[in-house]
Design a protein around this motif. Structure first.
Motif, short mmCIF file in Angstrom:
data_model
loop_
_atom_site.label_atom_id
_atom_site.label_comp_id
_atom_site.label_asym_id
_atom_site.label_seq_id
_atom_site.Cartn_x
_atom_site.Cartn_y
_atom_site.Cartn_z
N LEU A 65 7.10 14.55 -10.12
CA LEU A 65 6.65 13.16 -10.02
C LEU A 65 7.09 12.52 -8.71
CD1 LEU A 65 6.81 13.92 -13.15
CD2 LEU A 65 7.10 11.48 -13.55
N TYR A 66 8.34 12.76 -8.35
CA TYR A 66 8.89 12.11 -7.15
C TYR A 66 8.31 12.70 -5.88
CZ TYR A 66 12.16 9.97 -10.39
OH TYR A 66 12.72 9.25 -11.42
N ALA A 67 8.07 14.00 -5.87
CA ALA A 67 7.43 14.62 -4.72
C ALA A 67 6.02 14.06 -4.54
CB ALA A 67 7.39 16.13 -4.87
N THR A 68 5.32 13.83 -5.65
CA THR A 68 3.99 13.23 -5.59
C THR A 68 4.06 11.84 -4.98
OG1 THR A 68 3.22 14.49 -7.50
CG2 THR A 68 2.01 12.48 -6.97
N ALA A 69 5.06 11.05 -5.40
CA ALA A 69 5.21 9.69 -4.87
C ALA A 69 5.54 9.70 -3.38
CB ALA A 69 6.29 8.95 -5.64
N VAL A 70 6.44 10.59 -2.97
CA VAL A 70 6.82 10.66 -1.55
C VAL A 70 5.65 11.15 -0.71
CG1 VAL A 70 8.33 11.79 0.13
CG2 VAL A 70 9.27 10.93 -2.02
N ALA A 71 4.90 12.12 -1.20
CA ALA A 71 3.73 12.61 -0.47
C ALA A 71 2.74 11.48 -0.22
CB ALA A 71 3.07 13.75 -1.24
N GLN A 72 2.51 10.65 -1.23
CA GLN A 72 1.58 9.53 -1.07
C GLN A 72 2.16 8.48 -0.13
OE1 GLN A 72 -1.56 9.61 -2.22
NE2 GLN A 72 -1.91 7.75 -1.03
N PHE A 73 3.47 8.29 -0.18
CA PHE A 73 4.12 7.34 0.74
C PHE A 73 3.96 7.81 2.18
CE2 PHE A 73 7.71 5.57 3.09
CZ PHE A 73 7.68 4.24 2.71
N HIS A 74 4.15 9.11 2.42
CA HIS A 74 3.95 9.66 3.75
C HIS A 74 2.52 9.43 4.24
CE1 HIS A 74 7.57 12.57 4.44
NE2 HIS A 74 7.95 11.44 3.86
N ARG A 75 1.55 9.62 3.35
CA ARG A 75 0.16 9.39 3.74
C ARG A 75 -0.08 7.91 4.05
NH1 ARG A 75 -0.69 13.47 -0.21
NH2 ARG A 75 -1.14 11.94 -1.85
N ALA A 76 0.62 7.04 3.32
CA ALA A 76 0.49 5.60 3.59
C ALA A 76 1.03 5.26 4.97
CB ALA A 76 1.23 4.80 2.52
N VAL A 77 2.17 5.84 5.32
CA VAL A 77 2.78 5.58 6.62
C VAL A 77 1.97 6.20 7.75
CG1 VAL A 77 4.81 6.08 8.06
CG2 VAL A 77 5.11 5.32 5.69
N LEU A 78 1.54 7.44 7.56
CA LEU A 78 0.92 8.19 8.65
C LEU A 78 -0.58 7.94 8.79
CD1 LEU A 78 2.74 11.59 8.05
CD2 LEU A 78 3.21 9.94 9.88
N HIS A 79 -1.25 7.65 7.66
CA HIS A 79 -2.72 7.60 7.69
C HIS A 79 -3.30 6.31 7.12
CE1 HIS A 79 -2.30 11.75 8.82
NE2 HIS A 79 -1.76 12.07 7.66
N GLY A 80 -2.45 5.36 6.77
CA GLY A 80 -2.93 4.08 6.31
C GLY A 80 -3.45 4.05 4.89
N GLU A 81 -3.17 5.10 4.10
CA GLU A 81 -3.57 5.09 2.70
C GLU A 81 -2.67 4.16 1.89
OE1 GLU A 81 -3.97 8.94 0.96
OE2 GLU A 81 -4.93 9.81 2.74
#
Length: 338
Positions: free
Chosen positions: A285-301
């Protein structure tokens, strides 16, 4: 921008120790520093996890060029000043729930991050569970027809090593509602794709918690799509399973062992066609959350759970507390766009 994000941990917490260090590293995140109110605790944490820097000075870490994001898991009363300071330094923020201790403070956090154009996310990990994502998908596909009712079973036994401020510190936001019920609200918001508009609740204090803090709660939440949802949360129940049910005009979903940090659980769909086990591909669950956070930071998701999501779950949890204190129904204003 490099795809590698440098992280600072604000709070040498149990959740960081057991879950978030591995989650960040699984997404190629570099943890460069840990901050704690106790420098000795920070150093012990850093040594255990091979983190290069440990300190009790937040400003020292926020001034580092190799830190692009912070994960805040300090006690709840510290979330606001730490998040505001991080935003002022241009750092992206992933903050534990509850986002803050008041609606106004949560709003301040959102505004501070928006002003500096940094990502603010709330670590509502349960919406990152494969089971809950599958439930949302099934409901949106019409598997149960029109959703009518839901139930959440989240009464557990609080582990001995966590029986500190959660049970005894009112000024830190202790008690079961801000620790567990806030998760239920976010999970129901996500699964039902709806907003809570009214709550009725009763709390109990069985003796585990002190200073008037609740260690158990039952409540009913009305959502703006007409669904009525029951919640049962506790720190004091050692043998009950957890689960989430959604009942609609054409079927019922039964999700077992799903209100947990672990990537486990089963889903059953019952309808006129009979009973069917739903296949779920579990992920951390936490890896999923961090992966999405990284995409938010890097790609504006969008992050998995935004600051607005944290705000809305907090407002509903505070309404649960007010309902229990006043023995009344409490309306939740339909939240503004944040």
């Amino acid at each position: 921008m490099s795809n590698r994000i440098g992280w600072a941990l604000i709070g040498a917490s149990t959740i960081a120790d057991e879950w978030m260090v591995n989650a960040i590293r699984s997404q190629d995140g570099a943890i460069v520093a840990v901050v704690s109110g106790s420098e000795a605790r920070a150093r012990q944490f850093a040594d255990r996890h091979r983190i290069p820097s440990a300190t009790s000075e937040l400003g020292q870490v926020l001034g580092r060029a190799d830190v692009q994001a912070v994960y805040i898991s300090s006690t709840n009363e510290n979330h606001l000043p730490q998040a505001v300071a991080a935003a002022a330094s241009g750092k992206h923020v992933l903050c534990e729930k509850p986002l803050a201790l008041s609606e106004a403070d949560a709003h301040r956090m959102i505004d501070a991050c928006a002003e500096k154009n940094v990502v603010l996310a709330t670590n509502h990990h349960l919406r990152c569970a494969a089971t809950h994502r599958k439930l949302r998908e099934l409901i949106q596909s019409g598997a149960v027809g029109k959703p009518l009712f839901a139930r959440v079973f989240h009464a557990v036994s609080l582990p001995a090593h966590l029986r500190g401020w959660r049970l005894h510190k009112t000024d830190a936001g202790g008690g079961v509602v801000l620790d567990i019920s806030v998760h239920d609200i976010d999970t129901l918001r996500f699964v039902l794709d709806a907003e809570p508009v009214q709550v009725t609740a009763m709390t109990s204090s069985s003796g585990m918690a002190s200073h008037g803090l609740a260690d158990g709660v039952m409540g009913v939440v009305r959502f703006n799509n007409g669904v009525l949802a029951q919640i049962h949360d506790a720190f004091t129940v050692p043998f009950a399973p957890t689960g989430l049910e959604v009942h609609g005009t054409d079927g019922s979903l039964f999700a077992r062992s799903v209100m947990t940090q672990r990537a486990i659980g089963e889903i059953e769909l019952r309808s006129a066609e009979g009973s069917k086990a739903i296949e779920v591909e579990h992920r951390d669950l936490y890896a999923t959350a961090v992966a999405q956070f990284h995409r938010a930071v890097l790609h504006g998701e969008a992050p998995a759970a935004s600051g607005s999501d944290g705000y809305r779950s907090l407002v509903a949890a505070l309404a649960i507390q007010r309902s229990a204190a006043s023995s009344s129904h409490v309306a939740i204003p339909f939240p503004p766009e944040l």
